[in-house]
Design a protein around this motif. Sequence first.
Motif, mmCIF file in Angstrom:
data_model
loop_
_atom_site.group_PDB
_atom_site.id
_atom_site.type_symbol
_atom_site.label_atom_id
_atom_site.label_comp_id
_atom_site.label_asym_id
_atom_site.label_seq_id
_atom_site.Cartn_x
_atom_site.Cartn_y
_atom_site.Cartn_z
ATOM 1 N N LEU A 434 0.835 -1.210 0.000
ATOM 2 C CA LEU A 434 0.000 0.000 0.000
ATOM 3 C C LEU A 434 0.864 1.253 0.000
ATOM 4 N N SER A 435 1.967 1.216 0.754
ATOM 5 C CA SER A 435 2.888 2.350 0.771
ATOM 6 C C SER A 435 3.475 2.599 -0.614
ATOM 7 N N GLU A 436 3.822 1.525 -1.333
ATOM 8 C CA GLU A 436 4.373 1.671 -2.675
ATOM 9 C C GLU A 436 3.338 2.197 -3.660
ATOM 10 N N LEU A 437 2.099 1.720 -3.532
ATOM 11 C CA LEU A 437 1.046 2.197 -4.426
ATOM 12 C C LEU A 437 0.734 3.662 -4.185
ATOM 13 N N LEU A 438 0.792 4.096 -2.919
ATOM 14 C CA LEU A 438 0.559 5.507 -2.617
ATOM 15 C C LEU A 438 1.685 6.382 -3.158
ATOM 16 N N LYS A 439 2.901 5.856 -3.150
ATOM 17 C CA LYS A 439 4.024 6.613 -3.706
ATOM 18 C C LYS A 439 3.825 6.848 -5.201
ATOM 19 N N GLU A 440 3.219 5.879 -5.873
ATOM 20 C CA GLU A 440 2.922 6.060 -7.293
ATOM 21 C C GLU A 440 1.902 7.168 -7.518
ATOM 22 N N LYS A 441 1.094 7.446 -6.485
ATOM 23 C CA LYS A 441 0.128 8.539 -6.565
ATOM 24 C C LYS A 441 0.684 9.835 -5.976
ATOM 25 N N GLU A 442 2.004 9.882 -5.828
ATOM 26 C CA GLU A 442 2.694 11.063 -5.298
ATOM 27 C C GLU A 442 2.311 11.344 -3.850
ATOM 28 N N MET A 443 2.132 10.259 -3.083
ATOM 29 C CA MET A 443 1.880 10.358 -1.652
ATOM 30 C C MET A 443 2.924 9.497 -0.951
ATOM 31 N N GLU A 444 4.044 10.060 -0.645
ATOM 32 C CA GLU A 444 5.159 9.297 -0.117
ATOM 33 C C GLU A 444 5.071 9.203 1.397
ATOM 34 N N ILE A 445 4.600 8.065 1.878
ATOM 35 C CA ILE A 445 4.511 7.809 3.322
ATOM 36 C C ILE A 445 5.074 6.424 3.593
ATOM 37 N N SER A 446 5.493 6.203 4.804
ATOM 38 C CA SER A 446 6.136 4.946 5.172
ATOM 39 C C SER A 446 5.097 3.863 5.463
ATOM 40 N N ARG A 447 5.575 2.640 5.598
ATOM 41 C CA ARG A 447 4.699 1.512 5.919
ATOM 42 C C ARG A 447 4.041 1.686 7.279
ATOM 43 N N ARG A 448 4.787 2.202 8.257
ATOM 44 C CA ARG A 448 4.226 2.403 9.602
ATOM 45 C C ARG A 448 3.118 3.441 9.581
ATOM 46 N N THR A 449 3.276 4.476 8.744
ATOM 47 C CA THR A 449 2.223 5.485 8.634
ATOM 48 C C THR A 449 0.980 4.903 7.986
ATOM 49 N N VAL A 450 1.192 4.015 7.006
ATOM 50 C CA VAL A 450 0.053 3.339 6.385
ATOM 51 C C VAL A 450 -0.705 2.521 7.426
ATOM 52 N N ALA A 451 0.023 1.783 8.259
ATOM 53 C CA ALA A 451 -0.615 0.987 9.313
ATOM 54 C C ALA A 451 -1.373 1.870 10.299
ATOM 55 N N LYS A 452 -0.798 3.034 10.615
ATOM 56 C CA LYS A 452 -1.456 3.961 11.538
ATOM 57 C C LYS A 452 -2.765 4.481 10.950
ATOM 58 N N TYR A 453 -2.728 4.932 9.699
ATOM 59 C CA TYR A 453 -3.940 5.443 9.063
ATOM 60 C C TYR A 453 -4.982 4.340 8.878
ATOM 61 N N ARG A 454 -4.526 3.131 8.582
ATOM 62 C CA ARG A 454 -5.456 2.010 8.409
ATOM 63 C C ARG A 454 -6.179 1.711 9.714
ATOM 64 N N ASP A 455 -5.465 1.756 10.830
ATOM 65 C CA ASP A 455 -6.095 1.542 12.137
ATOM 66 C C ASP A 455 -7.091 2.648 12.451
ATOM 67 N N GLU A 456 -6.748 3.900 12.107
ATOM 68 C CA GLU A 456 -7.659 5.009 12.370
ATOM 69 C C GLU A 456 -8.937 4.893 11.546
ATOM 70 N N LEU A 457 -8.833 4.293 10.375
ATOM 71 C CA LEU A 457 -10.003 4.089 9.527
ATOM 72 C C LEU A 457 -10.801 2.854 9.919
ATOM 73 N N GLY A 458 -10.281 2.057 10.868
ATOM 74 C CA GLY A 458 -10.981 0.848 11.288
ATOM 75 C C GLY A 458 -10.884 -0.280 10.283
ATOM 76 N N ILE A 459 -9.849 -0.274 9.452
ATOM 77 C CA ILE A 459 -9.658 -1.321 8.449
ATOM 78 C C ILE A 459 -8.736 -2.394 9.027
ATOM 79 N N PRO A 460 -9.141 -3.660 9.014
ATOM 80 C CA PRO A 460 -8.305 -4.719 9.606
ATOM 81 C C PRO A 460 -7.020 -4.940 8.824
ATOM 82 N N SER A 461 -6.133 -5.732 9.401
ATOM 83 C CA SER A 461 -4.837 -6.021 8.779
ATOM 84 C C SER A 461 -5.000 -6.941 7.579
ATOM 85 N N THR A 462 -3.888 -7.207 6.924
ATOM 86 C CA THR A 462 -3.914 -8.047 5.721
ATOM 87 C C THR A 462 -4.459 -9.443 6.023
#
Length: 468
Positions: A434-462
């Motif tokens: 997900l972090s790599e796909l976001l970078k392709e959309k010019e949103m450069e964030i780390s894997r840990r930030t992706v996990a943080k935002y996913r938890d805030e959205l209430g989306i479960p893990s892989t």
Amino acid sequence: MRMGYGLRLEQTQKLIMTPELRQAITILQFSALELSSFVDEQLMENPLLEVVEENASSANSETEKENATQNSEEHNEAENTWDMDWEEYFQRQEERVTREYEPGSSETKRMEPFVATAPTLQEHLLEQLHVQKLSIPVNQVEYIIGNLDDNGYLELPLEEIAREQGIPVASAGKALSIVQSFDPLGVGARNLEECLRLQLPLIPDAPAHMSEFLRHLEDLAAGRLQRIATQMKVSTPEVQALADWVRKLDPKPGRRFSGSSEVRYIVPDVVVEEIEGQFIILVNDITVPRLGINQAYRTALSQNKEDDTRKFVEQKLNSAAWLIRSIEQRRTTLYKVANALVNRQEEFLRRGVRYLRPLTLKDIADEIGVHESTVSRATSNKYVQTPRGIFEFKFFFASGIKNEPGVTTEGIKQALKNLIASENPKAPYSDQKLSELLKEKEMEISRRTVAKYRDELGIPSTALRKRY
């Protein structure tokens, strides 16, 4: 070191918070409903304040005295007419109600629309209880109903209920069984498993393993599907199918009813409408009456020579004038802040959350020429209605991402939701992917930030999103 007493002159600057200034700051922080309540209190306390009708300012007079006399005469006529209208109105209402409910009346029967409060869970259960024929005292069942929480669960153990009621534990258990037979199914449960088990009659075509599957809710919550499959001696896809059946049940049956924490309706303080491609800003002050100064007291102020009376009127007059000025200042400040926000976030209003720009209180404060604290007070606990929906003012002050000046956290979360919604459920994206796909959309964030935002959205893990 020499110590002693001395006198010296010193010039310093101090900010003195007068009562009027405190009131102006407080009024600025009020929402529309809070300001309406505050104005009602001031109308009761200050005799010089009066509500000005909208059409009262349209009349022109040559002198202030003639205008006051004319308003007084119109007020007296309005009162007389008002009384007559009410008598005629009530008479018409009585005749209409009698005619509509008269036996054999040919007119269409219809009920007047009433706004009723939704029943609480306790009221709903008591209504069912009072039409039952019971073999035990009603008060035993009422006691259990009264101890249900907002979710419909019973937290008290049966032993404590029996002790409080002075009855055997078996009688308390029988009373609980009666409550658990009421609608909605699941009320009176003491844990989640019992709550779901009570609702099994709602799905008569459920798989045969459902009852056994409810014993593994902890493993299901942790995503240990293979462990459940091994213990139940079934395949992993069958476990996922059972989990899908469980999602049809209600884990909190009491939430369907109103309670002490009733739904709070939002009254927007500012309304933004798009008309012919332009955004129009309206400050919602409909709930706040227009205030004016009572002309009779102004006349008393100029004629009365008694010190105490004049001092009282002067004090109330100053308080009334300052209140009117503070309310107008609040309206002006709200408009300026809303106008600046619309100018900065116009792309969001037209195209959606993805185009929300990073913004701070300082940006708006510099644009309208006030301090940051003023913007903070003006936007505190207030809402704005836009073509995109109703948002809290703080929503527009989106934080940005370091080294990405045009990207906000809300935009990244929206893009993250879209990516997960379009993924293959049998091979969901990892946080790194997900972090790599976001970078392709010019949103450069780390894997840990992706996990943080996913938890805030209430989306479960892989692992929890994977379908077998």
